[in-house]
Design a protein around this motif. Structure first.
Motif, PDB file in Angstrom:
ATOM      1  N   UNK A 118      22.214   0.961  19.532  1.00 27.24           N
ATOM      2  CA  UNK A 118      22.083   2.407  19.792  1.00 27.24           C
ATOM      3  C   UNK A 118      22.646   2.722  21.164  1.00 27.24           C
ATOM      4  N   UNK A 119      23.723   3.483  21.194  1.00 27.38           N
ATOM      5  CA  UNK A 119      24.299   3.849  22.490  1.00 27.38           C
ATOM      6  C   UNK A 119      23.468   4.968  23.113  1.00 27.38           C
ATOM      7  N   UNK A 120      23.050   4.742  24.350  1.00 30.51           N
ATOM      8  CA  UNK A 120      22.218   5.710  25.071  1.00 30.51           C
ATOM      9  C   UNK A 120      23.095   6.587  25.948  1.00 30.51           C
ATOM     10  N   UNK A 121      24.117   5.978  26.512  1.00 30.87           N
ATOM     11  CA  UNK A 121      24.955   6.662  27.498  1.00 30.87           C
ATOM     12  C   UNK A 121      26.376   6.758  26.963  1.00 30.87           C
ATOM     13  N   UNK A 122      26.830   7.969  26.648  1.00 27.66           N
ATOM     14  CA  UNK A 122      28.208   8.098  26.179  1.00 27.66           C
ATOM     15  C   UNK A 122      29.139   8.087  27.394  1.00 27.66           C
ATOM     16  N   UNK A 123      30.108   7.216  27.391  1.00 27.53           N
ATOM     17  CA  UNK A 123      30.951   7.065  28.579  1.00 27.53           C
ATOM     18  C   UNK A 123      32.183   6.264  28.186  1.00 27.53           C
ATOM     19  N   UNK A 124      33.325   6.720  28.666  1.00 32.80           N
ATOM     20  CA  UNK A 124      34.532   5.949  28.437  1.00 32.80           C
ATOM     21  C   UNK A 124      34.584   4.818  29.465  1.00 32.80           C
ATOM     22  N   UNK A 125      34.777   3.607  29.012  1.00 33.36           N
ATOM     23  CA  UNK A 125      34.676   2.462  29.912  1.00 33.36           C
ATOM     24  C   UNK A 125      36.042   2.064  30.463  1.00 33.36           C
ATOM     25  N   UNK A 126      36.056   1.601  31.714  1.00 28.89           N
ATOM     26  CA  UNK A 126      37.280   1.138  32.358  1.00 28.89           C
ATOM     27  C   UNK A 126      37.289  -0.387  32.377  1.00 28.89           C
ATOM     28  N   UNK A 127      38.166  -0.986  31.612  1.00 36.40           N
ATOM     29  CA  UNK A 127      38.365  -2.440  31.603  1.00 36.40           C
ATOM     30  C   UNK A 127      37.054  -3.228  31.638  1.00 36.40           C
ATOM     31  N   UNK A 128      36.169  -2.964  30.681  1.00 33.94           N
ATOM     32  CA  UNK A 128      34.815  -3.533  30.777  1.00 33.94           C
ATOM     33  C   UNK A 128      34.784  -5.044  30.544  1.00 33.94           C
ATOM     34  N   UNK A 129      33.898  -5.708  31.291  1.00 31.93           N
ATOM     35  CA  UNK A 129      33.610  -7.117  31.051  1.00 31.93           C
ATOM     36  C   UNK A 129      32.149  -7.205  30.624  1.00 31.93           C
ATOM     37  N   UNK A 130      31.858  -8.046  29.653  1.00 33.49           N
ATOM     38  CA  UNK A 130      30.479  -8.205  29.180  1.00 33.49           C
ATOM     39  C   UNK A 130      29.913  -9.513  29.717  1.00 33.49           C
ATOM     40  N   UNK A 131      28.742  -9.431  30.347  1.00 36.00           N
ATOM     41  CA  UNK A 131      28.062 -10.615  30.866  1.00 36.00           C
ATOM     42  C   UNK A 131      26.688 -10.706  30.215  1.00 36.00           C
ATOM     43  N   UNK A 132      26.461 -11.767  29.456  1.00 32.29           N
ATOM     44  CA  UNK A 132      25.229 -11.889  28.678  1.00 32.29           C
ATOM     45  C   UNK A 132      24.330 -12.973  29.236  1.00 32.29           C
ATOM     46  N   UNK A 133      23.044 -12.682  29.355  1.00 28.83           N
ATOM     47  CA  UNK A 133      22.072 -13.677  29.807  1.00 28.83           C
ATOM     48  C   UNK A 133      20.760 -13.501  29.060  1.00 28.83           C
ATOM     49  N   UNK A 134      20.642 -14.179  27.951  1.00 31.48           N
ATOM     50  CA  UNK A 134      19.423 -14.066  27.142  1.00 31.48           C
ATOM     51  C   UNK A 134      18.581 -15.332  27.307  1.00 31.48           C
ATOM     52  N   UNK A 135      17.323 -15.300  26.892  1.00 34.98           N
ATOM     53  CA  UNK A 135      16.457 -16.464  27.114  1.00 34.98           C
ATOM     54  C   UNK A 135      17.033 -17.728  26.483  1.00 34.98           C
ATOM     55  N   UNK A 136      16.886 -18.825  27.187  1.00 37.26           N
ATOM     56  CA  UNK A 136      17.357 -20.121  26.708  1.00 37.26           C
ATOM     57  C   UNK A 136      16.798 -21.200  27.615  1.00 37.26           C
ATOM     58  N   UNK A 137      17.433 -22.353  27.616  1.00 39.49           N
ATOM     59  CA  UNK A 137      16.955 -23.487  28.407  1.00 39.49           C
ATOM     60  C   UNK A 137      16.773 -23.107  29.874  1.00 39.49           C
ATOM     61  N   UNK A 138      15.565 -23.341  30.389  1.00 35.72           N
ATOM     62  CA  UNK A 138      15.280 -23.064  31.794  1.00 35.72           C
ATOM     63  C   UNK A 138      15.383 -21.586  32.152  1.00 35.72           C
ATOM     64  N   UNK A 139      15.523 -20.737  31.168  1.00 37.27           N
ATOM     65  CA  UNK A 139      15.690 -19.281  31.360  1.00 37.27           C
ATOM     66  C   UNK A 139      16.812 -18.962  32.348  1.00 37.27           C
TER      67      UNK A 139
END
Lengths: 269, 269, 269, 269
Positions: free
Chosen positions: C6-27
């Motif tokens: 669900x998109x909360x904020x409508x916005x045109x993105x500039x060269x976006x990079x995605x950085x993901x950090x979800x629970x896992x080993x040692x958090x």
């Protein structure tokens, strides 16, 4: 794939009744219906094969020919009607893992197939765990039905050694023995009767004595089935003998094994 | 996603045979087919990659480049025909959790792909658990086939060290080794042969000696495959030596380890 | 429902990079990206909510307002580009039960969403279990990439404390940290980098010292991110102190705890 | 099949409110809503049956008539509005096996059915595990709501013995008690209130004293419900007495049983 029924023998059926006995507690239902398939004369004929991708992902090999695991429907034609016997090595797995969908789908498939070929009555044979009480008396057979009318019709037949629970207690019947008549009545208005021979769930190699009681009732219900019970009587006698020996051995001990409570609960969880 | 097969090498195949060896008991099938892929000359070429969302949700990294876990099909072209080898680190998980659908879907996908590219014969290589008996003799290879005709053809070849069960006992073969030829014959009329090298399921690091026996049979079945067995013979010798040492050690002990019964049952449940 | 964003904020993105950090080993991954979301100035803004019916069937209540469990995407806009941070309390459950489909579906959903909004690079942060070795030195950061070109580009940056495995060993990376870049590259040609801070899987309450190492690398990779590491340095110091105390205590003992082997296997099964 | 709701009683509803009490911790919610269904005068009428193939694959037999396991919706009409009570023996299984989809699907089905028949408020009753603390005082009732407006409206009523968590801690509510109002608000804009009676999860046979507290609040919330609490007061008294006895017994012991921590976590995994 889900459940798939391959008809082997094309034949118009006369007033067919479906009798199912798949593996379950004490293997009671399986032993009883397997016995019908192996001992009726002339030998029942393979009518259909039942495959399901909820069966174990394995094959059987017999004489080195492999075959995908499946259940089978056999047909026996008496003078007046056709009997279908559902037998086989598997039903969808029961366990502590939620895979209820497999069971519902299997029951729905069998039920709608039964409807299509004209079945108006389904019998399922099964075991009823009464724990160590099993050792103390000849097993009786509990009966539950899909509806009051079917129950009344059954009661009229005055068959001995069968009982209906009369109290208001909830009994829980797991697996196809209960679900198939439940689904068949609800979805397809097929009347259903579940006969459960008292047994002990610890009898994992099977309780032929309990199966024999169901067979004797079956012969009273369907007088045109002629069956020699000699061979199952012998197996049953052996079980009973080892029971009575066990019972004596246990009496001598101070600490009897804990009674495994039968599967009756008021709350499922 | 289910199972997806990405073809890497476009090529018209000549009378292709599919030989599958995925991880299983004693890693026997995997070791055997991996050996074919690494030792045949010229080296077999990557033909297709097999992805499935029933494989573990993980990636492999090799030299720090990651890749989604997948199996692979390699192709080897002899003068007369093409061989396809199905190898890889995984098959859908076997366990006490019902996920039968994954296995059936995987087998159906491989089978219908095989049909499409003209495969008329499938071989699966696997291990057959005979417990501690494994230590006592050179492993033999059990054979089961999809049908009587395939069995008769195989028997005509008079290959030594292979046996067919002749009794009426049910043997249960779990996983792709059994299910793939089962499904391929039933769905696509592809004839199937499953060769199972005797092994001990406790050999979780693999039983190259058992794999070697399968490879020797393979070379007799397919005379246009030329394979140097030296390297697997060495690994096999090491296993056998440590076995014979173990066997002697155990003889000295009073309490031999319990024999793990082979996977043969009459009733699945 | 599967995975729903669900998109909360409508916005045109500039060269976006995605950085993901979800629970896992040692958090490790979760701590690192949570830190970015809480400490960057101005504070990143909620961009989207990620729901999935493979998340636990439960709600969170905060100040007595309940909310369905979900992950969140935050956006941070530097002068030149947009950063998206994927954070939250859950990823599809890892366990010994086959539910691979949930993981693949989740990764595919995130990946195709990323593609749609213009993401060309995905970073995932995670922990790498090195067992008791973790205690003996400052944690290094292992890097794997989706492809050789991405690897070469990364190597050119000459960042210290990051290493690439150079041998031919298979490393197995479980869960979204590996699967997301794997799927994103394969399905959507998005280049992916997975940074794994060395940790000990027994650190179930989290290893901020390892997360800190990843953050320092992050600041070198993205010089327009300005971040005060003081607070995580303090948490890290505490962890390190308790480690060095533990290490001394253990030295005194004769029987050190068994080394838990890192998750590297050649065969999955 | 998924979840299927069979309407038994066709009726146009007046401003209906749905109150759900299915089995869960201490059976608190189930006992409370079951009590409403059995004790309100005139007796609530069966409105609909709720079937789901995520329920256990079993049938209930009562007086030897079998019925597929299902939950039920009862209707009670006061002068001004209609009350719907969702009761029954089951909700989709909670366990350590991922079957989240079943829970989401069940909640979504109930929620969209509620929307269709005009429900604008959903209450769920449940237990809140506070471990051994339960023994030490009269159970209080925790309240969480779907949104701030619903919370403000509830707070205005100044009902005693109910509390809202005011700190920023995350509380995790598992199962339908949390998920139904969560989904109903998110999907259908139905406002939701979850009332959780403090209990001890070890009370697997049920905690009527905790249920009684919820019922007293229910009577204040809905003054047109007239209910005799005598019978539940008696059950509650028995529980409290056995508790106070237990408490004294435990005081005498040196090693009190370990406190089972309530289900509050910051990280799910």
């Amino acid at each position: 794939m889900s459940t798939k029924i391959d008809i082997i023998l094309k034949k118009k059926l006369r007033n067919p009744v479906l009798i199912a006995g798949l593996p379950g507690i004490g293997l009671v239902g399986k032993i009883a219906v397997d016995y019908l398939v192996s001992e009726l004369k002339p030998k029942p004929i393979l009518f259909a094969k039942v495959y399901s991708d909820s069966f174990p992902p394995a094959v059987h090999a017999k004489n080195s020919i492999l075959e995908i695991i499946h259940d089978e429907l056999y047909i026996y034609s008496s003078k007046t009607r056709d009997y279908l016997f559902l037998v086989g090595p598997v039903q969808p797995a029961l366990g502590n893992v939620p895979n209820s969908q497999d069971h519902y789908e299997f029951s729905e498939s069998i039920s709608s197939f039964a409807k299509k070929i004209g079945v108006k009555e389904i019998y399922t044979f099964a075991g009823l765990n009464i724990g160590d009480q099993r050792m103390k008396a000849k097993p009786k057979v509990a009966c539950v039905t899909s509806d009051e009318k079917t129950k009344a019709n059954f009661e009229k037949k005055k068959i001995t050694n069968v009982y209906f629970d009369k109290d208001n207690k909830d009994t829980l019947i797991s697996g196809i023995a209960g679900l198939l008549p439940g689904v068949a009545y609800q979805n397809n208005k097929i009347s259903g009767i579940c006969l459960m021979g008292e047994t002990d769930s610890k009898l994992t190699y099977g309780d032929p004595a309990s199966a024999k009681e169901i067979l004797e009732i079956t012969l009273k219900l369907f007088p045109d089935l002629k069956l020699d019970l000699k061979s199952i009587l012998e197996s049953a006698k052996k079980i009973e003998e080892s029971f009575s020996k066990m019972a004596k051995d246990i009496e001598k001990m101070n600490q009897p094994p804990k009674d495994e409570t039968p599967t009756r609960n008021n709350y499922i969880r």
